[in-house]
Scaffold this motif. Sequence first.
Motif, PDB file in Angstrom:
ATOM      1  N   LYS A   1      11.464   4.389   6.566  1.00 36.16           N
ATOM      2  CA  LYS A   1      10.036   4.701   6.494  1.00 36.16           C
ATOM      3  C   LYS A   1       9.476   4.609   5.081  1.00 36.16           C
ATOM      4  O   LYS A   1       8.262   4.625   4.899  1.00 36.16           O
ATOM      5  CB  LYS A   1       9.791   6.117   7.053  1.00 36.16           C
ATOM      6  CG  LYS A   1      10.262   6.293   8.485  1.00 36.16           C
ATOM      7  CD  LYS A   1       9.667   5.230   9.413  1.00 36.16           C
ATOM      8  CE  LYS A   1      10.171   5.394  10.841  1.00 36.16           C
ATOM      9  NZ  LYS A   1       9.716   4.281  11.718  1.00 36.16           N
ATOM     10  N   ARG A   2      10.354   4.505   4.091  1.00 34.84           N
ATOM     11  CA  ARG A   2       9.899   4.430   2.698  1.00 34.84           C
ATOM     12  C   ARG A   2      10.648   3.320   1.969  1.00 34.84           C
ATOM     13  O   ARG A   2      11.790   2.980   2.304  1.00 34.84           O
ATOM     14  CB  ARG A   2      10.166   5.739   1.943  1.00 34.84           C
ATOM     15  CG  ARG A   2       9.443   6.956   2.457  1.00 34.84           C
ATOM     16  CD  ARG A   2       9.525   8.085   1.444  1.00 34.84           C
ATOM     17  NE  ARG A   2       8.896   7.718   0.175  1.00 34.84           N
ATOM     18  CZ  ARG A   2       7.586   7.814  -0.066  1.00 34.84           C
ATOM     19  NH1 ARG A   2       6.777   8.270   0.863  1.00 34.84           N
ATOM     20  NH2 ARG A   2       7.092   7.455  -1.239  1.00 34.84           N
TER      21      ARG A   2
ATOM     22  N   LYS B   1       3.754  -0.969  -0.300  1.00 31.47           N
ATOM     23  CA  LYS B   1       2.360  -0.521  -0.417  1.00 31.47           C
ATOM     24  C   LYS B   1       2.155   0.822   0.273  1.00 31.47           C
ATOM     25  O   LYS B   1       1.340   1.637  -0.172  1.00 31.47           O
ATOM     26  CB  LYS B   1       1.427  -1.571   0.175  1.00 31.47           C
ATOM     27  CG  LYS B   1       1.340  -2.846  -0.647  1.00 31.47           C
ATOM     28  CD  LYS B   1       0.429  -3.871   0.012  1.00 31.47           C
ATOM     29  CE  LYS B   1       0.324  -5.146  -0.825  1.00 31.47           C
ATOM     30  NZ  LYS B   1      -0.523  -6.173  -0.158  1.00 31.47           N
ATOM     31  N   GLU B   2       2.895   1.066   1.353  1.00 37.42           N
ATOM     32  CA  GLU B   2       2.793   2.346   2.062  1.00 37.42           C
ATOM     33  C   GLU B   2       3.457   3.486   1.286  1.00 37.42           C
ATOM     34  O   GLU B   2       3.178   4.655   1.557  1.00 37.42           O
ATOM     35  CB  GLU B   2       3.448   2.231   3.436  1.00 37.42           C
ATOM     36  CG  GLU B   2       2.706   1.314   4.402  1.00 37.42           C
ATOM     37  CD  GLU B   2       3.516   1.006   5.645  1.00 37.42           C
ATOM     38  OE1 GLU B   2       4.645   1.544   5.772  1.00 37.42           O
ATOM     39  OE2 GLU B   2       3.040   0.228   6.488  1.00 37.42           O
ATOM     40  N   SER B   3       4.337   3.149   0.339  1.00 37.71           N
ATOM     41  CA  SER B   3       5.119   4.160  -0.382  1.00 37.71           C
ATOM     42  C   SER B   3       4.644   4.355  -1.817  1.00 37.71           C
ATOM     43  O   SER B   3       5.382   4.873  -2.646  1.00 37.71           O
ATOM     44  CB  SER B   3       6.602   3.743  -0.392  1.00 37.71           C
ATOM     45  OG  SER B   3       7.059   3.463   0.905  1.00 37.71           O
TER      46      SER B   3
ATOM     47  N   ARG C   1       5.814  -2.203   3.208  1.00 34.15           N
ATOM     48  CA  ARG C   1       6.432  -0.891   3.050  1.00 34.15           C
ATOM     49  C   ARG C   1       6.289  -0.372   1.622  1.00 34.15           C
ATOM     50  O   ARG C   1       6.102   0.831   1.401  1.00 34.15           O
ATOM     51  CB  ARG C   1       7.908  -0.946   3.448  1.00 34.15           C
ATOM     52  CG  ARG C   1       8.598   0.404   3.498  1.00 34.15           C
ATOM     53  CD  ARG C   1       8.049   1.310   4.615  1.00 34.15           C
ATOM     54  NE  ARG C   1       8.672   1.023   5.902  1.00 34.15           N
ATOM     55  CZ  ARG C   1       7.993   0.581   6.965  1.00 34.15           C
ATOM     56  NH1 ARG C   1       6.680   0.387   6.899  1.00 34.15           N
ATOM     57  NH2 ARG C   1       8.615   0.338   8.103  1.00 34.15           N
TER      58      ARG C   1
END
Length: 308
Positions: free
Chosen positions: A112-113, A157-159, A155
């Motif tokens: 998830k990260r 960019k999400e972290s 991923r």
Amino acid sequence: MYHLYTILAALLSFLVTKWMKRRRYCMDVKRLDGKTVLITGGNSGIGKETAVALALRGARVILACRDEDRARKAVREIKNRSRNMNVLFMEMDLANMRSIREFCKNFLQKEKRLDILINNAGIPSVLDWTDDNFSMCFGVNHLGHFLLTNLLLPRLKESTPSRVINLTCSSYKYQKLDFQDLNYNLFPFFTYSRSKLANIYFTQELARITEGKGVTAYAVHPGYVQSNWTCHYSFLYQLFMKVIMFMFFVSCEAGAQTVVHCAVSDEVTAHNGGYFSDCRPAALKPYAKDSGVAKKLWEASERLVKLA
């Protein structure tokens, strides 16, 4: 008099050796608890020492390697040295674009990260070809990491804030890219040097594309390191280079310091897209800072790996 000259020569050799092997160490003590780090080729050399250093800071460390036996052995060693059980291996072959795509699919499903991506794996000066018919140096050192980074960019960019660290080499200065022959594969050292120059351009264009999106990128020259890169060559060459490396090259632990510095230091964010050596920004040859060439290489790489 002869003995005096001998002593002076030995002293000079010792001083030159000490000067060649001097390196700064990362003094930043920042923790990485809750952060996920992905390191390509982290089963030996600089990659393994980087993994140990970041695992000691509490990071979840994932090694992306093609040799499962060596990778699992490295995972055990990293766990023992860092006392961090959150270290694991995922299989990937940078010389095979299908393998990279499968790896990214699995990674994005399971993880998830992704806070820090360290594109560490590399092939030395060898004249060989990847499974996709790219020259081995250009295919693995640049194109493989280019595809990997792009597929994992969502991923990253999400972290945010997240970082991408590309290992390069000061040998970049001995070559320029030829867009009529990016797959150049004639003289081993020139092939390698071109791939390392490509790493620098890739870093700069990645930094430009992700500017303001929380992802930063850095190119790192780790120094000349006593790693196992000579395993691709003959026994006599390996023996000769072991002597040279013992005299003038730095340890893998010392070589990992600038990578660790770019992974944890807040100071480096002021140099997004920059080139680092010895834990500080370093100067580049003027032609290695050409944004037009960097953009052109990015577009060519997209076509080659079928991302465009």
